[in-house]
Design a protein around this motif. Structure first.
Motif, PDB file in Angstrom:
ATOM      1  N   ALA A   1       0.866  -1.186   0.000  1.00 15.63           N
ATOM      2  CA  ALA A   1       0.000   0.000   0.000  1.00 15.63           C
ATOM      3  C   ALA A   1       0.897   1.228   0.000  1.00 15.63           C
ATOM      4  CB  ALA A   1      -0.919   0.019   1.216  1.00 15.63           C
ATOM      5  N   PRO A   2       0.546   2.272  -0.755  1.00 15.85           N
ATOM      6  CA  PRO A   2       1.359   3.493  -0.771  1.00 15.85           C
ATOM      7  C   PRO A   2       1.338   4.216   0.568  1.00 15.85           C
ATOM      8  CG  PRO A   2      -0.113   3.391  -2.684  1.00 15.85           C
ATOM      9  CD  PRO A   2      -0.543   2.315  -1.728  1.00 15.85           C
ATOM     10  N   SER A   3       0.264   4.034   1.347  1.00 17.00           N
ATOM     11  CA  SER A   3       0.142   4.662   2.665  1.00 17.00           C
ATOM     12  C   SER A   3      -0.690   3.749   3.541  1.00 17.00           C
ATOM     13  CB  SER A   3      -0.548   6.024   2.544  1.00 17.00           C
ATOM     14  OG  SER A   3      -0.917   6.531   3.819  1.00 17.00           O
ATOM     15  N   TRP A   4      -0.451   3.822   4.855  1.00 16.90           N
ATOM     16  CA  TRP A   4      -1.247   3.023   5.784  1.00 16.90           C
ATOM     17  C   TRP A   4      -2.159   3.908   6.612  1.00 16.90           C
ATOM     18  CZ3 TRP A   4      -1.889  -1.849   4.824  1.00 16.90           C
ATOM     19  CH2 TRP A   4      -0.931  -2.509   4.047  1.00 16.90           C
ATOM     20  N   GLN A   5      -2.406   5.116   6.125  1.00 21.94           N
ATOM     21  CA  GLN A   5      -3.443   5.966   6.709  1.00 21.94           C
ATOM     22  C   GLN A   5      -4.800   5.500   6.175  1.00 21.94           C
ATOM     23  OE1 GLN A   5      -2.163   9.880   5.461  1.00 21.94           O
ATOM     24  NE2 GLN A   5      -0.997  10.211   7.340  1.00 21.94           N
ATOM     25  N   ILE A   6      -5.800   5.404   7.053  1.00 20.38           N
ATOM     26  CA  ILE A   6      -7.098   4.841   6.648  1.00 20.38           C
ATOM     27  C   ILE A   6      -8.233   5.857   6.758  1.00 20.38           C
ATOM     28  CG2 ILE A   6      -8.844   3.090   7.232  1.00 20.38           C
ATOM     29  CD1 ILE A   6      -6.501   1.229   7.966  1.00 20.38           C
ATOM     30  N   ALA A   7      -8.325   6.592   7.850  1.00 16.41           N
ATOM     31  CA  ALA A   7      -9.403   7.580   8.001  1.00 16.41           C
ATOM     32  C   ALA A   7      -8.873   8.786   8.753  1.00 16.41           C
ATOM     33  CB  ALA A   7     -10.598   6.962   8.721  1.00 16.41           C
ATOM     34  N   SER A   8      -8.889   9.939   8.105  1.00 19.03           N
ATOM     35  CA  SER A   8      -8.258  11.120   8.694  1.00 19.03           C
ATOM     36  C   SER A   8      -9.045  11.682   9.874  1.00 19.03           C
ATOM     37  CB  SER A   8      -8.084  12.208   7.624  1.00 19.03           C
ATOM     38  OG  SER A   8      -9.339  12.568   7.060  1.00 19.03           O
ATOM     39  N   LYS A   9     -10.373  11.558   9.834  1.00 17.50           N
ATOM     40  CA  LYS A   9     -11.184  12.149  10.909  1.00 17.50           C
ATOM     41  C   LYS A   9     -10.896  11.504  12.260  1.00 17.50           C
ATOM     42  CE  LYS A   9     -15.947  13.339  12.132  1.00 17.50           C
ATOM     43  NZ  LYS A   9     -17.366  13.315  11.700  1.00 17.50           N
ATOM     44  N   PHE A  10     -10.695  10.198  12.258  1.00 18.33           N
ATOM     45  CA  PHE A  10     -10.485   9.470  13.514  1.00 18.33           C
ATOM     46  C   PHE A  10      -9.046   8.986  13.671  1.00 18.33           C
ATOM     47  CE2 PHE A  10     -14.927   8.557  12.143  1.00 18.33           C
ATOM     48  CZ  PHE A  10     -15.566   9.345  13.083  1.00 18.33           C
ATOM     49  N   ASN A  11      -8.141   9.494  12.825  1.00 16.97           N
ATOM     50  CA  ASN A  11      -6.736   9.077  12.890  1.00 16.97           C
ATOM     51  C   ASN A  11      -6.604   7.557  12.955  1.00 16.97           C
ATOM     52  OD1 ASN A  11      -6.049  11.750  12.840  1.00 16.97           O
ATOM     53  ND2 ASN A  11      -4.583  11.605  14.532  1.00 16.97           N
ATOM     54  N   VAL A  12      -7.199   6.895  11.962  1.00 17.97           N
ATOM     55  CA  VAL A  12      -7.151   5.434  11.884  1.00 17.97           C
ATOM     56  C   VAL A  12      -6.005   5.034  10.958  1.00 17.97           C
ATOM     57  CG1 VAL A  12      -8.423   3.332  11.327  1.00 17.97           C
ATOM     58  CG2 VAL A  12      -9.653   5.348  12.164  1.00 17.97           C
ATOM     59  N   ILE A  13      -5.187   4.100  11.426  1.00 23.90           N
ATOM     60  CA  ILE A  13      -4.040   3.657  10.631  1.00 23.90           C
ATOM     61  C   ILE A  13      -3.936   2.130  10.636  1.00 23.90           C
ATOM     62  CG2 ILE A  13      -2.740   5.774  11.154  1.00 23.90           C
ATOM     63  CD1 ILE A  13      -0.971   3.992  13.039  1.00 23.90           C
ATOM     64  N   GLY A  14      -3.163   1.627   9.704  1.00 25.62           N
ATOM     65  CA  GLY A  14      -2.731   0.236   9.745  1.00 25.62           C
ATOM     66  C   GLY A  14      -1.292   0.214  10.235  1.00 25.62           C
ATOM     67  N   ASN A  15      -1.062  -0.405  11.360  1.00 28.92           N
ATOM     68  CA  ASN A  15       0.277  -0.440  11.957  1.00 28.92           C
ATOM     69  C   ASN A  15       0.940  -1.766  11.574  1.00 28.92           C
ATOM     70  OD1 ASN A  15       2.532   0.147  13.410  1.00 28.92           O
ATOM     71  ND2 ASN A  15       1.548   0.059  15.427  1.00 28.92           N
ATOM     72  N   LEU A  16       2.104  -1.696  10.889  1.00 33.89           N
ATOM     73  CA  LEU A  16       2.783  -2.900  10.413  1.00 33.89           C
ATOM     74  C   LEU A  16       3.689  -3.482  11.497  1.00 33.89           C
ATOM     75  CD1 LEU A  16       3.775  -1.854   6.771  1.00 33.89           C
ATOM     76  CD2 LEU A  16       1.634  -2.793   7.616  1.00 33.89           C
ATOM     77  N   ASN A  17       3.594  -4.775  11.651  1.00 34.22           N
ATOM     78  CA  ASN A  17       4.427  -5.464  12.645  1.00 34.22           C
ATOM     79  C   ASN A  17       5.023  -6.719  12.018  1.00 34.22           C
ATOM     80  OD1 ASN A  17       5.508  -6.293  15.202  1.00 34.22           O
ATOM     81  ND2 ASN A  17       3.799  -7.741  15.344  1.00 34.22           N
TER      82      ASN A  17
ATOM     83  N   ALA B   1       3.444   9.083  10.635  1.00 36.05           N
ATOM     84  CA  ALA B   1       4.367   7.958  10.390  1.00 36.05           C
ATOM     85  C   ALA B   1       3.714   6.893   9.518  1.00 36.05           C
ATOM     86  CB  ALA B   1       4.806   7.357  11.724  1.00 36.05           C
ATOM     87  N   ALA B   2       2.385   6.726   9.636  1.00 33.49           N
ATOM     88  CA  ALA B   2       1.682   5.724   8.838  1.00 33.49           C
ATOM     89  C   ALA B   2       1.742   6.065   7.349  1.00 33.49           C
ATOM     90  CB  ALA B   2       0.228   5.617   9.293  1.00 33.49           C
ATOM     91  N   ASP B   3       1.808   7.338   7.051  1.00 38.57           N
ATOM     92  CA  ASP B   3       1.941   7.734   5.642  1.00 38.57           C
ATOM     93  C   ASP B   3       3.344   7.439   5.141  1.00 38.57           C
ATOM     94  OD1 ASP B   3       0.863   8.857   3.283  1.00 38.57           O
ATOM     95  OD2 ASP B   3       1.854  10.754   3.690  1.00 38.57           O
ATOM     96  N   GLU B   4       4.311   7.675   5.988  1.00 40.02           N
ATOM     97  CA  GLU B   4       5.706   7.411   5.631  1.00 40.02           C
ATOM     98  C   GLU B   4       5.986   5.907   5.549  1.00 40.02           C
ATOM     99  OE1 GLU B   4       8.002   9.734   4.852  1.00 40.02           O
ATOM    100  OE2 GLU B   4       6.409  11.226   5.065  1.00 40.02           O
ATOM    101  N   ALA B   5       5.137   5.097   6.183  1.00 43.59           N
ATOM    102  CA  ALA B   5       5.370   3.653   6.242  1.00 43.59           C
ATOM    103  C   ALA B   5       4.845   2.916   5.019  1.00 43.59           C
ATOM    104  CB  ALA B   5       4.720   3.077   7.503  1.00 43.59           C
ATOM    105  N   GLY B   6       4.392   3.655   4.000  1.00 39.44           N
ATOM    106  CA  GLY B   6       3.903   3.006   2.785  1.00 39.44           C
ATOM    107  C   GLY B   6       4.917   2.012   2.238  1.00 39.44           C
TER     108      GLY B   6
END
Length: 982
Positions: free
Chosen positions: A309-325, A348-353
């Motif tokens: 995924a180019p970015s792991w940001q999911i919803a800006s209103k609620f600051n929802v992200i996908g955190n990679l582990n 950081a989630a955007d940078e983690a694409g």
């Protein structure tokens, strides 16, 4: 040539056209987005604004008089673009200017008349201070205040408060009195006026046709105005949308009720089955409203399977992200969904694409690998090939061992609950994928497998192969997809197929009217629908397919559930068109045999969209039902017959099409060809095509709109040229020298006539680029009146290759016409002799300042200006090049940069700008004078020119804040240079 020359034409549009107002109305219609009249029927690329079509038809039917200014006033009344028409549109829209804003627009005398000023000054809300007794009197005063304030707004500001012309019933009774008195008619409606004008010109109501009908704008608007209309297109998807525009949107209340009832029946049946299957509900009875999927592939450096995924940001209103582990035990990278994370975690989630610039960015080993290397791309004689496996018809997911796998990584759930006041509420939850989610995915797969063969046989699922093409070949190259259903995952196929099954249970006549629903569903539910984390006010949402004019394969995408797919229902405003003389066919423009008095077409041209390929995305789903309810239509996209490209075959196919349309048009008929103006070579090609088809150019106007687009780099500029044509009646032959003289005279006369018409206008009809376009049209008007030119070989021109870089004779004629216009259109107040001594780059810059002084910030206007002056490189002049904010730099913004000995950097204008900069830097006009005296060769010989340039720069003082101080300095430097002595 005087303005009277404008009456020596067959129609209003060939004499003049209020391009500024029609452009603004077209832009307003475009900005309505999904609320546009026809867009609810389904996706089509490049639908033309209905207001532009209406203006074109009335422009062709309205005859010019001996009073061009009155002609324009009447035309604007017909279009409800005059003061009274706009006011009526405001009242129909129930629009109101806020009283606080209205108060500011009134004079002191008017404020004292309508308001209790003591109460206003006492701080009371203005709407409480109306000086009137009783409700009736207050309403009367409110209306008068609104009217006074409304009349003081600019045209653009008024458009914020009004309905579109198509949304009201036409001009007022008073306007009809003026219209009829001027035109000698007795009409009380637009359809009545069309009939009477048609009878005056053709002896009957004119038939209006479009042989490239696309999304149906021309046949629909023509039929709504009461014209017998004809629509044809080679593409059956376009034909379906055009049929639906006439018979669904134009079907009136009865059809509207039929469609609504059928939709409710189908949507309820699908919802019941999905609920019964249990594939969208969890154990808490929450219902999913979005599924997010991504590709995954093995990193060639470390062997870890990486979700893409180019970015792991999911919803800006609620600051929802996908955190990679990185789970080192399993060797996999897990995606954990987290809500309400901190700002730093969100960024950081955007940078983690894990995909950037088409390179895999492995979070496990930190190395980057080009995706093309992972695919194994290789160039060969037959194009690019790679190691991807070609999917078979029965593949709906990747097989083990495929380069790209696919995983579900997030589910958004909708919880329904009752609050303390017993109100039913909902809230969304973004959740990491669980084992229960994976079991539901497996169930979806089984349900689909059980039905796949049967549904393909019955046409509920596509079985159509993807044919190679400019756009379609990338699907195989980038993913290995070979059939259209490969663009849909199992969940999408199951839901979409179930929907088609329920559609198929309806009666034929009902299916015919709800058929566009199929396209609306698949358009919003495929593997090429991106997820946008800012959608829906920032809660995140799925975009529809084709957010540009291409088949984009995505690394991560969204899948809608039936909860959100219900919004695809046809929610369109219906009109009672009921025009029995409206006809729609799947037909090649070269084979059309229906006579039309007026043809309005938007043909393919040099940089055409690949409609024939893109539309197969829809056709694969439509074809079974089209065969059932439209048995006389074919369901082939007819790729082999599509007019494409920009070379000899394209030109000859276009000539054949327009020759045929000309033959199916009376001698006093007319055509309007719409196209996007790119450059002189496109113009030259189109002129050559129309000339070879036996048509003569009589006018050309550009209707321009411009919008920002976050999904496109640079500007997204849309401008449509309306090229007006008649049958050529002369076979005379001209000589090139003769043409050049005639073109020069015609251009100058045309520009003078337009300028005279626009005198003393606060909101003129013509912008700066319209004058330039008029030069193009004038040149072609002269050229195409002849059957041939002695020194030219039309066959050679038709077969000419663009790639050889040779300029065609028509391009030379056009460029000379533009040069005449450049010499003729001198900025107001600039000395004509000095203007002609300036280089093209200098003229471009100064005319660009004139654009800004007229409030023109459309990028397209500056592009047109540059083309007109023949300047190819001018980006360095921009202070801002964003859409609707474009302007050139001021002296301070140039600063000390871009000074040289050649081109604009070494020009007198650039030195004058630097002199202004020096004067401001040192707070001394003499510093600017000394710069010019010491640095410019032949300073004394060019002194008058420098004074003229500096004086013009000084005139920019009142234009914008960024020019205020520079303009003052320019005035002082001009004075210093003028008072200089050797």
């Amino acid at each position: 040539m005087t303005t009277e020359t404008l009456t020596d034409t067959a129609s209003f549009i060939e004499a003049q056209f209020p391009v500024s107002k029609v452009s603004k109305e077209s832009y307003k219609e475009r900005k309505a987005v999904s609320s546009q009249t026809l867009t609810g029927l389904g996706k089509w690329w490049g639908r033309k604004p209905l207001v532009m079509i209406r203006a074109a038809i009335f422009g062709l039917l309205m005859p010019p008089s001996e009073n061009p200014k009155r002609d324009r006033e009447i035309f604007l009344k017909i279009m409800t673009m005059d003061e009274d028409g706009l006011w009526k549109r405001m009242r129909e829209a129930d629009g109101n200017i806020r009283y606080k804003d209205a108060f500011e627009l009134l004079t002191e005398e008017e404020r004292a008349r309508f308001f209790d000023l003591d109460e206003v000054e006492g701080g009371k809300a203005i709407h409480h201070c109306i000086d009137a007794n009783g409700r009736a009197e207050k309403n009367e005063v409110k209306t008068e205040v609104q009217r006074l304030a409304f009349n003081r707004l600019s045209y653009d500001e008024k458009l914020d408060y009004v309905d579109r012309p198509e949304q009201i019933d036409g001009p007022s009774e008073k306007a009809w009195e003026d219209i009829n008195a001027h035109l000698g008619t007795n009409a009380e409606s637009l359809t009545g006026l069309i009939r009477e004008l048609g009878e005056q010109q053709f002896g009957r109501t004119p038939r209006v046709g479009d042989a490239f009908c696309g999304g149906g704008s021309v046949p629909f608007e023509a039929a709504r105005l009461g014209c017998p209309s004809y629509g044809a297109d080679l593409n059956p998807v376009a034909t379906l949308l055009t049929w639906a525009s006439l018979n669904v949107i134009g079907g009136g209340q009865q059809v509207s009720e039929l469609v609504e009832t059928a939709q409710e029946k189908v949507y309820a049946a699908v919802d019941e089955q999905i609920t019964k299957w249990g594939i969208e509900h969890d154990k808490k009875d929450w219902r999913a409203d979005a599924y997010l999927y991504c590709l995954e592939t093995e990193c060639p450096e470390c062997g870890v399977t990486v979700p893409l995924a180019p970015s792991w940001q999911i919803a800006s209103k609620f600051n929802v992200i996908g955190n990679l582990n990185h789970n080192k035990e399993t060797g996999n990278i897990e995606v954990k969904i987290e809500e309400d994370v901190s700002t730093s975690e969100w960024e950081a989630a955007d940078e983690a694409g894990t995909v950037e610039n088409d390179r895999l960015q492995c979070p496990a080993c930190g190395r980057a690998t080009p995706i093309k290397m992972i695919r194994g791309d290789q160039r060969g004689e037959n194009g690019t090939s790679n190691a991807l496996r070609n999917w078979r018809n029965d593949d709906v997911t990747p097989r083990p061992g495929d380069t790209f796998q696919e995983r579900l990584y997030c589910v958004r759930w909708m919880e329904t609950y009752t609050d303390a006041d017993e109100n039913e509420k909902t809230r969304r939850h973004y959740r990491t994928v669980t084992e229960a989610d994976r079991r539901r995915e497996e169930k979806v797969q089984r349900l689909l497998e059980d039905r796949f063969d049967e549904w393909q046989e019955k046409g509920y699922l596509p079985s159509r192969r993807i044919e190679p093409g400019n756009e379609t070949s990338r699907l195989m190259r980038e993913r290995g997809w070979t059939h259209w259903h490969h663009l849909f995952n199992p969940r999408q196929l199951l839901v979409n197929g179930l929907f088609l099954q329920e559609i198929d249970n309806l009666e034929d006549d009902v299916i015919r009217h709800v058929l566009p629903l199929i396209g609306n569903v698949v358009f919003r539910n495929s593997r090429i629908c991106r997820w946008l984390m800012t959608q829906g006010g920032g809660i995140g949402g799925g975009k529809s397919a084709f957010d540009n004019q291409a088949l984009n394969t995505l690394y991560n995408y969204s899948t809608r559930t039936w909860l959100t797919l219900r919004s695809t229902a046809l929610d369109v405003e219906t009109y009672d068109v009921r025009n029995e003389d409206a006809e729609v066919r799947t037909e090649d423009a070269r084979e059309v045999s229906t006579d039309c008095h007026i043809w309005v077409t938007d043909p393919p041209y040099a940089d055409a969209i690949n409609y024939h390929e893109l539309s197969e995305f829809f056709l694969a789903w439509y074809q079974k039902e089209i065969r059932r309810v439209f048995p006389e239509w074919y369901t082939d996209s007819k790729r082999a017959l599509a007019i494409t490209g920009d070379e000899e075959d394209f030109r000859r196919d276009m000539v054949a099409s327009y020759q045929n349309l000309a033959e199916n048009m009376p001698d006093d008929g007319a055509q309007i060809v719409m196209f996007t103006h790119q450059d002189a070579s496109v113009w030259a090609d189109l002129a050559l095509i129309m000339w070879a088809a036996g048509l003569q150019v009589s006018a050309a106007w550009t209707i321009a709109t411009e919008t920002d687009s976050a999904l496109k780099q640079g500007n997204y500029v849309q401008g449509t040229v309306l090229l007006v044509l008649r049958k050529r009646t002369s076979d005379d032959t001209a000589f090139t020298d003769q043409l050049k003289v005639q073109v020069e005279d015609e251009v100058q006369d045309q520009l003078d006539a337009m300028r005279a018409l626009d005198e003393d206008e606060e909101e003129p009809s013509f912008g700066d680029t319209d004058y330039q376009l008029a030069a193009y049209a004038a040149a072609l008007r002269v050229l195409t009146q002849y059957g041939g030119v002695e020194e030219w070989d039309i066959e050679r021109e038709l077969s000419r290759s663009r790639s050889n870089g040779e300029q065609s004779p028509i391009e030379e004629i056009i460029e000379e016409a533009v040069q005449v216009a450049a010499d003729h259109l001198i900025p107001q107040g600039f000395d004509s002799f000095q203007w002609k001594t300036l280089a093209p780059e200098e003229r471009l810059y100064l005319k660009g300042l004139e654009l800004e002084s007229h409030g023109e910030y459309r990028t397209g206007a500056y592009q047109e200006l540059a083309r007109g002056f023949g300047v190819r490189e001018y980006k360095s002049l921009y202070a801002d090049s964003r859409a609707n904010k474009t302007r050139f730099k001021g002296a301070t913004e140039f600063g000390t940069k871009q000074l040289d000995d050649e081109g604009f950097e070494g020009s007198h204008v650039r030195h004058a700008l630097f002199a202004v900069h020096e004067a401001r830097e040192q707070d001394d006009a003499q510093a600017g004078r000394l710069w010019l005296r010491n640095e410019l060769p032949d300073y004394w010989g060019n002194r008058k020119k420098l004074i003229e340039i500096l004086g013009y720069l000084a005139s920019m003082e009142s234009v914008a804040e960024h020019w205020e101080e520079d303009a003052k300095a320019a005035r002082l430097v001009a004075g210093a240079v003028e008072n200089d002595h050797a």
